[in-house]
Design a protein around this motif. Structure first.
Motif, PDB file in Angstrom:
ATOM      1  N   PHE A 184       0.879  -1.201  -0.085  1.00  0.00           N
ATOM      2  CA  PHE A 184      -0.104  -0.090  -0.171  1.00  0.00           C
ATOM      3  C   PHE A 184       0.873   1.159  -0.064  1.00  0.00           C
ATOM      4  O   PHE A 184       1.667   1.215   0.729  1.00  0.00           O
ATOM      5  N   LYS A 185       0.873   1.972  -0.994  1.00  0.00           N
ATOM      6  CA  LYS A 185       1.531   3.149  -1.198  1.00  0.00           C
ATOM      7  C   LYS A 185       0.865   4.478  -1.780  1.00  0.00           C
ATOM      8  O   LYS A 185       0.123   4.379  -2.490  1.00  0.00           O
ATOM      9  N   ILE A 186       0.957   5.765  -0.952  1.00  0.00           N
ATOM     10  CA  ILE A 186       0.475   6.783  -1.291  1.00  0.00           C
ATOM     11  C   ILE A 186       1.709   7.842  -1.315  1.00  0.00           C
ATOM     12  O   ILE A 186       2.196   8.317  -0.350  1.00  0.00           O
ATOM     13  N   TYR A 213      -5.388  12.022  -4.391  1.00  0.00           N
ATOM     14  CA  TYR A 213      -3.959  11.504  -4.582  1.00  0.00           C
ATOM     15  C   TYR A 213      -4.051   9.940  -4.742  1.00  0.00           C
ATOM     16  O   TYR A 213      -4.922   9.170  -4.400  1.00  0.00           O
ATOM     17  N   GLN A 214      -3.155   9.661  -5.907  1.00  0.00           N
ATOM     18  CA  GLN A 214      -3.262   8.265  -6.216  1.00  0.00           C
ATOM     19  C   GLN A 214      -2.572   7.279  -5.294  1.00  0.00           C
ATOM     20  O   GLN A 214      -1.681   7.494  -4.465  1.00  0.00           O
ATOM     21  N   ILE A 215      -3.381   6.094  -5.269  1.00  0.00           N
ATOM     22  CA  ILE A 215      -2.759   4.997  -4.222  1.00  0.00           C
ATOM     23  C   ILE A 215      -2.285   3.959  -5.434  1.00  0.00           C
ATOM     24  O   ILE A 215      -2.953   3.574  -6.447  1.00  0.00           O
ATOM     25  N   ASN A 216      -0.916   3.549  -4.960  1.00  0.00           N
ATOM     26  CA  ASN A 216      -0.568   2.492  -5.787  1.00  0.00           C
ATOM     27  C   ASN A 216      -0.171   1.122  -4.983  1.00  0.00           C
ATOM     28  O   ASN A 216       0.007   1.228  -3.839  1.00  0.00           O
ATOM     29  N   CYS A 217      -0.213   0.450  -5.773  1.00  0.00           N
ATOM     30  CA  CYS A 217       0.621  -1.100  -5.108  1.00  0.00           C
ATOM     31  C   CYS A 217       1.862  -1.204  -5.774  1.00  0.00           C
ATOM     32  O   CYS A 217       2.491  -1.002  -6.830  1.00  0.00           O
ATOM     33  N   ALA A 218       2.913  -1.167  -4.599  1.00  0.00           N
ATOM     34  CA  ALA A 218       4.542  -1.126  -4.899  1.00  0.00           C
ATOM     35  C   ALA A 218       4.863  -2.460  -4.835  1.00  0.00           C
ATOM     36  O   ALA A 218       6.237  -2.563  -4.550  1.00  0.00           O
ATOM     37  N   GLN A 219       4.195  -3.539  -4.819  1.00  0.00           N
ATOM     38  CA  GLN A 219       4.765  -4.708  -5.102  1.00  0.00           C
ATOM     39  C   GLN A 219       4.373  -5.493  -6.236  1.00  0.00           C
ATOM     40  O   GLN A 219       2.944  -5.507  -6.224  1.00  0.00           O
ATOM     41  N   LEU A 220       4.951  -5.894  -7.190  1.00  0.00           N
ATOM     42  CA  LEU A 220       4.669  -6.649  -8.282  1.00  0.00           C
ATOM     43  C   LEU A 220       3.692  -7.848  -7.804  1.00  0.00           C
ATOM     44  O   LEU A 220       4.026  -8.771  -7.074  1.00  0.00           O
ATOM     45  N   CYS A 221       2.344  -7.805  -8.104  1.00  0.00           N
ATOM     46  CA  CYS A 221       1.512  -8.871  -7.585  1.00  0.00           C
ATOM     47  C   CYS A 221       0.580  -9.649  -8.480  1.00  0.00           C
ATOM     48  O   CYS A 221      -0.348 -10.323  -7.998  1.00  0.00           O
ATOM     49  N   GLY A 222       0.967  -9.354  -9.514  1.00  0.00           N
ATOM     50  CA  GLY A 222       0.472 -10.328 -10.724  1.00  0.00           C
ATOM     51  C   GLY A 222       0.176  -9.586 -12.141  1.00  0.00           C
ATOM     52  O   GLY A 222       0.725  -8.479 -12.214  1.00  0.00           O
ATOM     53  N   ASN A 223      -0.659 -10.367 -12.759  1.00  0.00           N
ATOM     54  CA  ASN A 223      -1.035  -9.797 -14.352  1.00  0.00           C
ATOM     55  C   ASN A 223      -1.359  -8.172 -14.192  1.00  0.00           C
ATOM     56  O   ASN A 223      -0.593  -7.524 -14.935  1.00  0.00           O
ATOM     57  N   ALA A 224      -2.312  -7.880 -13.499  1.00  0.00           N
ATOM     58  CA  ALA A 224      -2.929  -6.620 -13.447  1.00  0.00           C
ATOM     59  C   ALA A 224      -2.399  -5.725 -12.325  1.00  0.00           C
ATOM     60  O   ALA A 224      -3.126  -4.885 -11.964  1.00  0.00           O
ATOM     61  N   HIS A 225      -1.476  -5.984 -12.068  1.00  0.00           N
ATOM     62  CA  HIS A 225      -0.709  -5.102 -10.916  1.00  0.00           C
ATOM     63  C   HIS A 225      -0.828  -3.779 -10.908  1.00  0.00           C
ATOM     64  O   HIS A 225      -1.341  -3.021 -10.175  1.00  0.00           O
ATOM     65  N   SER A 226      -0.621  -3.085 -12.409  1.00  0.00           N
ATOM     66  CA  SER A 226      -0.946  -1.660 -12.408  1.00  0.00           C
ATOM     67  C   SER A 226      -2.247  -1.194 -12.246  1.00  0.00           C
ATOM     68  O   SER A 226      -2.147  -0.034 -12.010  1.00  0.00           O
ATOM     69  N   GLN A 227      -3.066  -1.835 -12.388  1.00  0.00           N
ATOM     70  CA  GLN A 227      -4.504  -1.654 -12.173  1.00  0.00           C
ATOM     71  C   GLN A 227      -4.954  -1.229 -10.798  1.00  0.00           C
ATOM     72  O   GLN A 227      -5.507  -0.176 -10.467  1.00  0.00           O
TER      73      GLN A 227
END
Ligand SMILES: [Cu+2]
Length: 256
Positions: A184-186, A213-227
């Motif tokens: 969880f990254k903001i 403000y955008q919330i990101n996932c900062a851990q490559l977690c699968g196909n649609a990680h960037s979603q």
């Protein structure tokens, strides 16, 4: 001056209280690196000239006799020590040991999943209803015990588009995951915390500016990680926050 350096370094928008110290540390480290870079570069060219072959036909096996290099090394180590012990460690100490009181904070539970964020608010009593992890399923993501009275006013926002918090009030977020490891990254809040299945890890920050403000996932977690970066943290006035929360439905929601 500070703002000028921050803009030259391309630091992203800052909207949290402790974030200024994070940025300060980044700035100090960069300044130190600039000085070291310039120093080494200058010494490199000095050495090329001073020890050129035409001036030194025979090698000198004794080498440097002065102590200047030792003094410089000690000075650099001392500056690094000050940055570590004077800035970084106290900042981390406050992050893990300086939590605000529950009663003074907006508390939320956040559960990552492939590929979105889910948020649970404790409602007016500021207390989460009991949970039992054996109850987790697709319609009860937070494993809420349905008959606990404290949970009656809880609010869940699933497959998050937006997570709202009031401005200038500390936020305590308990981070977890439903499936794989997320993070969880903001960026604007200068917070990042891995979301790990089976663990509930608290973080806190104080949003100081209203905005989205955008919330990101900062851990490559699968196909649609960037979603997972489609999540938005909305920081707004207390009145707007209350209004928004009131539009959200009750403690248990289906995922669809
Ligand atoms: Cu993720």
């Amino acid at each position: 001056m500070r703002d000028f350096i921050a803009s030259r370094l391309g630091l992203p928008v800052l909207a949290s209280q402790h974030g200024r110290t994070v940025d300060d540390l980044i700035i100090y480290v960069h300044l130190l690196m600039i000085v070291l870079f310039a120093g080494w570069l200058a010494y490199f060219f000095y050495a090329l000239l001073r020890f050129r072959r035409s001036r030194n036909p025979k090698a000198d096996y004794l080498g440097v006799r002065g102590h200047a290099s030792s003094y410089i090394e000690v000075a650099v180590a001392a500056i690094e020590g000050v940055l570590l012990l004077g800035v970084a460690v106290p900042m981390w100490g406050k992050a893990v040991g300086g939590f605000p009181a529950d009663s003074a904070a907006t508390r939320v539970q956040i559960v990552g999943q492939q590929f979105s964020w889910n948020v649970r608010y404790p409602g007016n009593d500021n207390e989460f209803g009991k949970q039992d992890m054996n109850l987790v399923n697709t319609t009860n993501l937070f494993a809420v015990l349905p008959d606990d009275p404290k949970g009656k006013d809880d609010v869940q926002v699933l497959s998050l588009g937006e997570m709202h918090v009031p401005v200038d009030k500390p936020v305590i977020a308990y981070i977890s995951s439903r499936d794989v490891i997320h993070s969880f990254k903001i960026i604007a809040m200068r917070v990042t915390q891995d979301a790990i299945p089976g663990m509930r890890i608290p973080i806190w920050f104080v949003p100081t500016q209203t905005g989205r403000y955008q919330i990101n996932c900062a851990q490559l977690c699968g196909n649609a990680h960037s979603q997972m970066s489609s999540g938005i943290l909305v920081v707004e006035s207390k009145a707007d926050f209350d209004k928004w929360l009131a539009t959200k439905s009750g403690p248990v929601q289906s995922l669809e």
